[in-house]
Write a protein that holds these residues in place. Structure first.
Motif, PDB file in Angstrom:
ATOM      1  N   GLU A   1      23.192   3.324  53.772  1.00 35.77           N
ATOM      2  CA  GLU A   1      22.983   4.332  52.592  1.00 35.77           C
ATOM      3  C   GLU A   1      23.050   5.825  53.207  1.00 35.77           C
ATOM      4  N   MET A   2      22.707   5.939  54.331  1.00 33.26           N
ATOM      5  CA  MET A   2      22.676   7.183  55.014  1.00 33.26           C
ATOM      6  C   MET A   2      24.042   7.689  55.289  1.00 33.26           C
ATOM      7  N   ARG A   3      24.945   6.669  55.612  1.00 36.47           N
ATOM      8  CA  ARG A   3      26.383   7.135  56.222  1.00 36.47           C
ATOM      9  C   ARG A   3      27.207   7.136  54.839  1.00 36.47           C
ATOM     10  N   GLU A   4      26.894   6.546  53.883  1.00 36.00           N
ATOM     11  CA  GLU A   4      27.622   6.706  52.274  1.00 36.00           C
ATOM     12  C   GLU A   4      27.326   8.133  52.047  1.00 36.00           C
ATOM     13  N   ARG A   5      25.943   8.573  52.031  1.00 33.52           N
ATOM     14  CA  ARG A   5      25.691   9.790  51.683  1.00 33.52           C
ATOM     15  C   ARG A   5      26.332  10.991  52.251  1.00 33.52           C
ATOM     16  N   ALA A   6      26.322  10.567  53.746  1.00 37.05           N
ATOM     17  CA  ALA A   6      27.151  11.945  54.673  1.00 37.05           C
ATOM     18  C   ALA A   6      28.476  11.855  54.286  1.00 37.05           C
ATOM     19  N   LEU A   7      29.021  10.631  54.082  1.00 34.74           N
ATOM     20  CA  LEU A   7      30.743  10.673  53.700  1.00 34.74           C
ATOM     21  C   LEU A   7      30.833  11.247  52.399  1.00 34.74           C
ATOM     22  N   ALA A   8      29.960  11.221  51.459  1.00 35.42           N
ATOM     23  CA  ALA A   8      30.180  11.686  49.946  1.00 35.42           C
ATOM     24  C   ALA A   8      30.052  13.024  50.141  1.00 35.42           C
ATOM     25  N   LEU A   9      29.100  13.685  51.198  1.00 36.07           N
ATOM     26  CA  LEU A   9      29.145  15.375  51.207  1.00 36.07           C
ATOM     27  C   LEU A   9      30.288  15.773  52.033  1.00 36.07           C
ATOM     28  N   LEU A  10      30.843  14.824  53.046  1.00 37.27           N
ATOM     29  CA  LEU A  10      32.150  15.415  53.656  1.00 37.27           C
ATOM     30  C   LEU A  10      33.288  15.487  52.558  1.00 37.27           C
ATOM     31  N   ARG A  11      33.539  14.462  51.743  1.00 34.93           N
ATOM     32  CA  ARG A  11      34.457  14.362  50.813  1.00 34.93           C
ATOM     33  C   ARG A  11      34.242  15.597  49.852  1.00 34.93           C
ATOM     34  N   ALA A  12      32.918  16.174  49.375  1.00 34.01           N
ATOM     35  CA  ALA A  12      32.474  17.232  48.495  1.00 34.01           C
ATOM     36  C   ALA A  12      33.338  18.396  49.222  1.00 34.01           C
ATOM     37  N   VAL A  13      33.093  18.338  50.582  1.00 32.91           N
ATOM     38  CA  VAL A  13      33.338  19.836  51.302  1.00 32.91           C
ATOM     39  C   VAL A  13      34.952  19.693  51.719  1.00 32.91           C
ATOM     40  N   GLY A  14      35.649  18.819  51.313  1.00 32.34           N
ATOM     41  CA  GLY A  14      37.153  18.464  51.444  1.00 32.34           C
ATOM     42  C   GLY A  14      37.538  18.024  52.807  1.00 32.34           C
ATOM     43  N   LEU A  15      36.426  17.230  53.437  1.00 31.62           N
ATOM     44  CA  LEU A  15      36.804  16.746  54.663  1.00 31.62           C
ATOM     45  C   LEU A  15      36.507  15.294  55.008  1.00 31.62           C
TER      46      LEU A  15
ATOM     47  N   PHE B   1      32.254  30.628  51.321  1.00 32.12           N
ATOM     48  CA  PHE B   1      31.097  31.207  50.319  1.00 32.12           C
ATOM     49  C   PHE B   1      31.228  30.293  48.908  1.00 32.12           C
ATOM     50  N   GLU B   2      32.374  30.327  48.504  1.00 29.93           N
ATOM     51  CA  GLU B   2      32.556  29.639  47.589  1.00 29.93           C
ATOM     52  C   GLU B   2      32.172  28.105  47.341  1.00 29.93           C
ATOM     53  N   LEU B   3      32.181  27.553  48.540  1.00 31.30           N
ATOM     54  CA  LEU B   3      31.620  26.374  48.648  1.00 31.30           C
ATOM     55  C   LEU B   3      29.954  26.216  48.416  1.00 31.30           C
ATOM     56  N   LEU B   4      29.317  27.077  49.080  1.00 32.66           N
ATOM     57  CA  LEU B   4      27.814  27.483  48.941  1.00 32.66           C
ATOM     58  C   LEU B   4      27.828  27.475  47.367  1.00 32.66           C
ATOM     59  N   ARG B   5      28.523  28.322  46.887  1.00 33.11           N
ATOM     60  CA  ARG B   5      28.119  28.811  45.356  1.00 33.11           C
ATOM     61  C   ARG B   5      28.212  27.399  44.538  1.00 33.11           C
ATOM     62  N   ARG B   6      29.261  26.918  44.652  1.00 31.81           N
ATOM     63  CA  ARG B   6      29.689  25.423  44.103  1.00 31.81           C
ATOM     64  C   ARG B   6      28.452  24.715  44.014  1.00 31.81           C
ATOM     65  N   PHE B   7      27.805  24.199  45.401  1.00 37.03           N
ATOM     66  CA  PHE B   7      26.582  23.600  45.453  1.00 37.03           C
ATOM     67  C   PHE B   7      25.328  24.253  44.798  1.00 37.03           C
ATOM     68  N   ASN B   8      25.437  25.409  44.729  1.00 36.43           N
ATOM     69  CA  ASN B   8      24.158  26.436  44.203  1.00 36.43           C
ATOM     70  C   ASN B   8      24.158  25.784  42.604  1.00 36.43           C
ATOM     71  N   VAL B   9      25.562  26.130  42.226  1.00 39.24           N
ATOM     72  CA  VAL B   9      25.640  25.861  40.535  1.00 39.24           C
ATOM     73  C   VAL B   9      25.620  24.344  40.199  1.00 39.24           C
ATOM     74  N   GLU B  10      26.198  23.449  40.938  1.00 37.08           N
ATOM     75  CA  GLU B  10      25.936  21.975  40.582  1.00 37.08           C
ATOM     76  C   GLU B  10      24.768  21.347  40.926  1.00 37.08           C
ATOM     77  N   GLN B  11      24.329  21.657  41.947  1.00 44.97           N
ATOM     78  CA  GLN B  11      23.037  20.942  42.216  1.00 44.97           C
ATOM     79  C   GLN B  11      21.778  21.813  42.048  1.00 44.97           C
ATOM     80  N   GLY B  12      21.892  22.975  41.733  1.00 48.40           N
ATOM     81  CA  GLY B  12      20.479  23.803  41.526  1.00 48.40           C
ATOM     82  C   GLY B  12      19.968  24.344  42.769  1.00 48.40           C
ATOM     83  N   THR B  13      20.523  23.995  43.914  1.00 54.20           N
ATOM     84  CA  THR B  13      19.948  24.339  45.095  1.00 54.20           C
ATOM     85  C   THR B  13      19.776  25.877  45.318  1.00 54.20           C
TER      86      THR B  13
END
Length: 231
Positions: free
Chosen positions: A121-135, A185-197
């Motif tokens: 589950e840990m690995r899948e979470r990390a992979l999902a985030l790498l996909r989210a940042v385009g990597l 910067f736009e990546l940080l902004r996207r997580f801010n808007v989408e996740q409420g971080t």
């Protein structure tokens, strides 16, 4: 109103014993869920000291640091480490990726530090985030095979892997070219808007600060200005 993710109450920081130097003078600050704020000020103004206190890497001489309503002065070192791991994310100018590990393993590190052993589950979470940042396709690459901008995107994924309520970013675009800085910067902004971080971003770049929602300026250890940005 939602509970603040961060409250500083009368935070003072001194260094030295025989000769005491005061770096912060009774700082009060509140950050609410979903805020995207810039922390600015000249070199030596106390920005790094303030960030270390908010990040629970150091303790104030006086005053309180509350994370999600919890007074951190009541916690021992182990308690601080647990709160740091679960509630806070960190992004630095120099990404501090571990060269002996792949991108996905670097992203997993905060989860490993908290839990002690890897899980699927840990690995899948990390992979999902790498996909989210385009990597997603570079998950098995070591940092040495990635560009500076790609390494910073791995660092962003690592900061977000624990779903922190607050991310502290210290000059996150400081050593990137202009085009890559905008993308990060736009990546940080996207997580801010989408996740409420919530994000608190230390920057020397006035253009970046003006694209935040709020600018907090610290000068000589005191907050001189704290105001919303008119967009």
């Amino acid at each position: 109103m939602a509970e603040p993710v961060l409250q500083l109450r009368g935070v003072t920081k001194d260094y030295g014993e025989e000769v005491v130097t005061r770096v912060l003078f009774g700082v009060d600050l509140t950050l609410r869920p979903g805020e995207f704020a810039a922390l600015v000020g000249p070199s030596g103004s106390g920005k790094s000291t303030l960030l270390n206190l908010i990040g629970l890497l150091d303790r104030p001489t006086e005053g309180q640091v509350l994370i999600q309503g919890q007074d951190t002065s009541k916690l021992d070192d182990d308690g601080l480490a647990r709160m740091r791991a679960r509630s806070l994310g960190f992004i630095f100018q120099f990404h501090h990726l571990l060269g002996a590990f792949t991108a996905v393993e670097n992203v997993m590190m905060p989860l490993l530090a908290d839990q002690g052993y890897p899980t699927p589950e840990m690995r899948e979470r990390a992979l999902a985030l790498l996909r989210a940042v385009g990597l997603g396709e570079r998950a098995e690459s070591p940092p040495s095979k990635l560009s500076g901008g790609q390494q910073q995107r791995v660092a962003i994924a690592r900061a977000l892997v624990t779903s922190p309520r607050l991310v502290l970013a210290d000059e996150p675009t400081g050593n990137l070219d202009t085009g890559t800085s905008v993308q990060v910067f736009e990546l940080l902004r996207r997580f801010n808007v989408e996740q409420g971080t919530s994000f608190l971003i230390v920057t020397h770049d006035p253009r970046l600060a003006e694209r935040c929602d709020r600018i907090i300026e610290i000068v000589d250890g005191r907050i001189r200005r704290d105001e919303p940005v008119a967009h």
